[in-house]
Design a protein around this motif. Structure first.
Motif, PDB file in Angstrom:
ATOM      1  N   VAL A  93       1.002  -1.306  -0.058  1.00 28.82           N
ATOM      2  CA  VAL A  93      -0.104   0.000   0.070  1.00 28.82           C
ATOM      3  C   VAL A  93       0.863   1.264   0.038  1.00 28.82           C
ATOM      4  O   VAL A  93       1.982   1.250   0.550  1.00 28.82           O
ATOM      5  CB  VAL A  93      -0.944   0.021   1.402  1.00 28.82           C
ATOM      6  N   LYS A  96       0.535   7.580   0.988  1.00 26.62           N
ATOM      7  CA  LYS A  96       0.295   8.782   0.164  1.00 26.62           C
ATOM      8  C   LYS A  96      -0.479   8.918  -1.096  1.00 26.62           C
ATOM      9  O   LYS A  96      -0.886   9.864  -1.848  1.00 26.62           O
ATOM     10  CB  LYS A  96       1.723   9.609   0.012  1.00 26.62           C
ATOM     11  N   SER A 119       4.088   2.078  11.935  1.00 28.71           N
ATOM     12  CA  SER A 119       5.514   2.004  12.121  1.00 28.71           C
ATOM     13  C   SER A 119       6.177   2.396  10.977  1.00 28.71           C
ATOM     14  O   SER A 119       7.012   1.993  10.221  1.00 28.71           O
ATOM     15  CB  SER A 119       5.977   0.532  12.270  1.00 28.71           C
ATOM     16  N   LEU A 124       3.492  10.602   7.956  1.00 26.87           N
ATOM     17  CA  LEU A 124       2.564   9.668   7.166  1.00 26.87           C
ATOM     18  C   LEU A 124       1.251   9.390   8.041  1.00 26.87           C
ATOM     19  O   LEU A 124       0.354   8.890   7.643  1.00 26.87           O
ATOM     20  CB  LEU A 124       2.861   8.519   6.789  1.00 26.87           C
ATOM     21  N   PRO A 149       8.963   9.549  17.241  1.00 23.27           N
ATOM     22  CA  PRO A 149       8.680  10.865  17.795  1.00 23.27           C
ATOM     23  C   PRO A 149       7.304  11.429  17.624  1.00 23.27           C
ATOM     24  O   PRO A 149       6.833  11.330  16.574  1.00 23.27           O
ATOM     25  CB  PRO A 149       9.641  11.777  17.556  1.00 23.27           C
TER      26      PRO A 149
HETATM   27  P1  NAD Z   1      12.385   2.376   8.045  1.00 23.03           P
HETATM   28  O1  NAD Z   1      12.605   3.576   7.268  1.00 23.03           O
HETATM   29  O2  NAD Z   1      13.162   1.430   8.397  1.00 23.03           O
HETATM   30  O3  NAD Z   1      11.011   1.905   7.558  1.00 23.03           O
HETATM   31  C1  NAD Z   1       9.712   2.534   6.989  1.00 23.03           C
HETATM   32  C2  NAD Z   1       8.859   1.787   6.588  1.00 23.03           C
HETATM   33  O4  NAD Z   1       7.574   2.669   6.208  1.00 23.03           O
HETATM   34  C3  NAD Z   1       9.098   0.674   5.360  1.00 23.03           C
HETATM   35  O5  NAD Z   1       8.517  -0.428   5.561  1.00 23.03           O
HETATM   36  C4  NAD Z   1       8.727   1.561   4.319  1.00 23.03           C
HETATM   37  O6  NAD Z   1       8.333   0.511   3.071  1.00 23.03           O
HETATM   38  C5  NAD Z   1       7.452   2.192   4.964  1.00 23.03           C
HETATM   39  N1  NAD Z   1       6.866   3.378   4.156  1.00 23.03           N
HETATM   40  C6  NAD Z   1       7.591   4.461   3.693  1.00 23.03           C
HETATM   41  N2  NAD Z   1       6.759   5.162   3.039  1.00 23.03           N
HETATM   42  C7  NAD Z   1       5.651   4.681   2.762  1.00 23.03           C
HETATM   43  C8  NAD Z   1       4.410   4.829   2.193  1.00 23.03           C
HETATM   44  N3  NAD Z   1       4.349   6.221   1.428  1.00 23.03           N
HETATM   45  N4  NAD Z   1       3.528   4.269   2.223  1.00 23.03           N
HETATM   46  C9  NAD Z   1       3.614   2.831   2.719  1.00 23.03           C
HETATM   47  N5  NAD Z   1       4.571   2.409   3.638  1.00 23.03           N
HETATM   48  C10 NAD Z   1       5.761   3.279   3.364  1.00 23.03           C
HETATM   49  O7  NAD Z   1      11.605   3.091   9.531  1.00 23.03           O
HETATM   50  P2  NAD Z   1      11.709   2.500  10.797  1.00 23.03           P
HETATM   51  O8  NAD Z   1      13.080   2.309  11.547  1.00 23.03           O
HETATM   52  O9  NAD Z   1      11.447   1.021  10.948  1.00 23.03           O
HETATM   53  O10 NAD Z   1      10.878   3.472  11.799  1.00 23.03           O
HETATM   54  C11 NAD Z   1       9.568   3.347  11.623  1.00 23.03           C
HETATM   55  C12 NAD Z   1       8.886   4.444  12.755  1.00 23.03           C
HETATM   56  O11 NAD Z   1       9.260   3.878  13.936  1.00 23.03           O
HETATM   57  C13 NAD Z   1       9.420   5.911  12.507  1.00 23.03           C
HETATM   58  O12 NAD Z   1       8.504   6.655  12.995  1.00 23.03           O
HETATM   59  C14 NAD Z   1      10.305   5.844  13.539  1.00 23.03           C
HETATM   60  O13 NAD Z   1      10.620   7.260  14.015  1.00 23.03           O
HETATM   61  C15 NAD Z   1      10.031   4.741  14.588  1.00 23.03           C
HETATM   62  N6  NAD Z   1      10.863   4.345  15.536  1.00 23.03           N
HETATM   63  C16 NAD Z   1      11.894   3.691  14.974  1.00 23.03           C
HETATM   64  C17 NAD Z   1      12.701   2.986  15.947  1.00 23.03           C
HETATM   65  C18 NAD Z   1      13.919   2.145  15.318  1.00 23.03           C
HETATM   66  O14 NAD Z   1      14.679   1.502  16.296  1.00 23.03           O
HETATM   67  N7  NAD Z   1      13.932   1.624  14.161  1.00 23.03           N
HETATM   68  C19 NAD Z   1      12.579   3.202  17.357  1.00 23.03           C
HETATM   69  C20 NAD Z   1      11.534   4.048  17.693  1.00 23.03           C
HETATM   70  C21 NAD Z   1      10.677   4.537  17.068  1.00 23.03           C
END
Ligand code: NAD
Length: 487
Positions: A93, A96, A119, A124, A149
Motif C-alpha cells: 500500500v 500517500k 511503524s 504519514l 517521535p
Molecule cells: P524504516 O525507514 O526502516 O521503514 C519505514 C517503513 O515505512 C518501510 O516499511 C517502508 O516501506 C514504509 N513506508 C515508507 N513510505 C511509505 C508509504 N508512502 N506508504 C507505505 N509505506 C511506506 O523506518 P523504521 O526505523 O522502521 O521506523 C518506523 C517508525 O518507527 C518511525 O516513525 C520511527 O521514528 C519509529 N521508531 C523507530 C525505531 C527504530 O529502532 N527503528 C525506534 C523507535 C521509533
C-alpha cells in the motif's frame, strides 16, 4: 515461576511499515515470541503493509529472516516457524496514494479485533488515518498504534493529536513508549502500591533524591542527520525519562485503570518546576585519538557547527506536597562508559546514629534496573559478620527477575511484545495519553528555547566516560554524587 499466558481474542494486526527496521528488529520477533508462548489465537493474522511490491511469500521470507536474526536458535525450529508464518500476510500500500487500499479493505476483517500499527514516519500518520477511514477499513473499535517521535515540540504534537483525532477517538490511540513495557517499570508500580513497606517513606521527608540514568554506549552514527534535529532532550528526556519520573513520583491512582494511572502521571508533569539554566548540562561526545580514531558527534551528525546535545544531565524539582525539596537528577547520553539504565531512589540518613560516626554507613538505596538484567535491589545496612565489635556493612536485597521468573530470564517478555498484546486486549494503561504528551512538551519547549536563545554550546566529553565534567558538578555542588554507570 512460569509466567501465565492469558489468551487474547482473534485479531488482525496490520503493520504499516512492516518491512522497516523497527518491524524487523522488534515488532515481528516480538510477535513470534508471543506465538511461541501460545498467546496467538489460531485465526490471528499479521498483515505487513508497506510500499514495496511483494507477495505473501516474499514477506514471509523477510519475517523468517528477522526471526532467525533476533530469536535464539533453540527457539525457532522449522516446524514452529512455518506455523507462525501461516499467520503472516502482506499487502503493498502507498500511504500517500491510492495503490493497495482496496486490497487492504478486502483482506482486513471486521468481526475481529483490528489493530493498525503505524511503524512509519510520523509525517504519514495523517494519510494513514484518513485512508483507513475513507476506505471503510477501520471499524469503530479499531486501535491504532503510533511510534515515537510524537512531535518535536508542543505545536507539532498538538497538530499530530488533532490529525489523529479527526478519525480516531483517544480511546483508540495507543502512543508507544517502550520503556513502559519493561517488566521492571511495571514492577515499580507493584512494589510501590502492593506493599506497605515503601509508600510511607516515599516522600521528601525520607527520600533524599532520585537519580534516573539511561546510558548508551553507541553513538548516533548512521542516523546522525536525523538525530541532529532531535538531541537527547527531545529523543529521550521528553518521553522516556519523563515517563519513568512520573511513575516514581505519581500519587497512588484510585484503581489500576488506564485513565486513573494517566491522570496521576499528568499531575506530576504539570507540577514540574521550570528548570534553571545552571541546573542543566548538555554534552557532545568528542572523537579523535582518545576515541580510538572514532568520529566525534559533529562528524556523525555531518554538521561541523552542530549544537545538538548527545548527552544531557539535569536537576528537576516537583512542586507538590510529596516532593518539595527532593531533587530528581536525570541524565542520558550516547557513547558513555556502559549501557545501563537505572532509577535509584536514595533515602535519607537515619535521624540519629546510635553507632556513632561508624565508617561504612551508607544510605539505603532502592535501585530499579531497566537494562541490562532487569531487576530491583534494595541496599540495607547490617552488622559486618564476625567478632570485632559493631561494624556496619551494606548488603543488597536482590530481586532479580531473571532468577525469579525462569532459569535464564528468557521468559520475561520483551517490552514490544507485551505492549502489542495490551493493544489487542484494549488496555491503554502503559500508553501515553495525548494530554500527557502535550504537557511534557509544554515543559520541554521553554528549556530548549532558553538554550537556543542563549546560543549555549554543549560541553565536550570523551567516549567511554560518564559524560562532561560539569555534570559531576551538578550533583557535587548539592553534596551528592552520581551513581556509577556500569553494566
Ligand atoms: P524504516 O525507514 O526502516 O521503514 C519505514 C517503513 O515505512 C518501510 O516499511 C517502508 O516501506 C514504509 N513506508 C515508507 N513510505 C511509505 C508509504 N508512502 N506508504 C507505505 N509505506 C511506506 O523506518 P523504521 O526505523 O522502521 O521506523 C518506523 C517508525 O518507527 C518511525 O516513525 C520511527 O521514528 C519509529 N521508531 C523507530 C525505531 C527504530 O529502532 N527503528 C525506534 C523507535 C521509533
Amino acid at each position: 515461576m512460569v509466567s501465565r499466558v492469558i489468551p487474547v481474542d482473534p485479531f488482525d494486526l496490520v503493520i504499516f511499515g512492516g518491512t522497516g527496521d523497527l518491524a524487523r528488529r522488534k515488532i515481528l520477533p516480538g510477535l513470534y515470541r508471543r506465538f511461541l508462548a501460545g498467546q496467538m489465537p489460531d485465526d490471528a493474522r499479521i498483515i505487513g503493509a508497506a510500499r514495496g511490491e511483494m507477495d505473501d511469500e516474499g514477506f514471509r521470507a523477510l519475517v523468517a529472516d528477522a526471526v532467525s536474526e533476533f530469536i535464539a536458535e533453540g527457539k525457532r525450529d522449522g516446524e514452529t516457524l512455518a506455523r507462525f508464518l501461516g499467520h503472516v500476510h502482506y499487502v503493498a500500500v502507498d500511504a500517500k496514494g491510492e495503490a493497495g487500499w482496496t486490497d487492504l479493505a478486502r483482506i482486513v476483517r471486521k468481526d475481529v479485533v483490528q489493530a493498525f500499527y503505524f511503524s512509519v514516519a510520523p509525517a504519514l500518520f495523517g494519510d494513514l488515518a484518513e485512508r483507513l477511514h475513507r476506505h471503510g477499513i477501520a471499524g469503530p473499535e479499531a486501535r491504532i498504534v503510533v511510534e515515537k517521535p510524537f512531535g518535536r515540540d508542543l505545536e507539532s504534537a498538538k497538530a499530530l493529536n488533532a490529525t489523529l483525532a479527526e478519525h480516531f477517538s483517544e480511546g483508540q490511540i495507543y502512543r508507544i513508549d517502550h520503556y513502559l513495557g519493561k517488566e521492571t517499570v511495571q514492577n515499580l508500580m507493584a512494589v510501590r502500591f502492593a506493599n506497605i513497606l515503601f509508600e510511607p517513606l516515599w516522600n521528601a521527608r525520607h527520600v533524599d533524591h532520585v537519580q534516573i540514568t539511561v546510558a548508551e554506549t553507541v553513538g548516533v552514527g548512521g542516523r546522525g542527520a536525523y538525530y541532529d534535529r532531535s538531541g537527547a532532550m527531545r529523543d529521550m528526556v521528553q518521553n522516556h525519562l519523563m515517563q519513568l519520573l512520573c511513575l516514581i513520583a505519581m500519587e497512588p491512582p484510585y484503581r489500576f485503570d488506564p485513565d486513573a494511572v494517566r491522570d496521576e502521571k499528568l499531575k506530576v508533569i504539570r507540577a514540574l518546576q521550570e528548570v534553571r539554566p545552571d541546573d542543566i548540562v548538555r554534552g557532545q561526545y568528542r572523537g579523535g585519538p582518545k576515541a580510538g580514531g572514532a568520529p566525534s558527534y559533529v562528524e556523525d551528525a555531518e554538521d561541523p557547527a552542530s549544537r545538538t546535545e548527545s548527552y544531557i544531565a539535569m536537576k528537576v524539582q516537583i512542586a507538590n506536597w510529596r516532593w518539595k525539596g527532593t531533587p530528581f537528577y536525570l541524565r542520558t547520553g550516547k557513547k558513555l562508559r556502559a549501557r545501563a539504565s537505572e532509577i535509584a531512589v536514595v533515602f535519607k540518613e537515619v535521624p540519629h546514629s546510635i553507632f556513632g560516626e561508624e565508617e561504612g554507613w551508607r544510605e539505603n538505596v532502592l535501585s530499579i534496573r531497566l537494562q541490562p538484567n532487569e531487576g530491583m535491589t534494595l541496599s540495607v545496612m547490617i552488622k559486618e559478620p564476625g567478632p570485632g565489635g559493631m561494624r556496619l556493612t551494606e548488603v543488597p536485597l536482590d530481586m532479580s527477575f531473571a532468577e525469579a521468573l525462569g532459569e535464564d530470564g528468557t521468559d520475561i517478555p520483551d517490552a514490544y511484545e507485551r505492549l502489542i498484546m495490551d493493544v489487542i486486549r484494549g488496555n491503554q494503561t502503559l500508553f501515553m495519553r495525548g494530554d500527557e504528551v502535550e504537557a511534557a512538551w509544554a515543559w520541554t519547549d521553554p528549556i530548549i528555547a532558553g538554550w537556543e536563545a542563549r546560543g549555549d554550546r554543549p560541553k565536550g566529553y570523551d567516549p567511554g566516560s560518564s559524560g562532561p565534567e560539569d555534570a559531576l558538578m551538578l550533583v557535587h555542588r548539592d553534596g551528592r554524587r552520581w551513581r556509577e554507570i556500569r553494566e
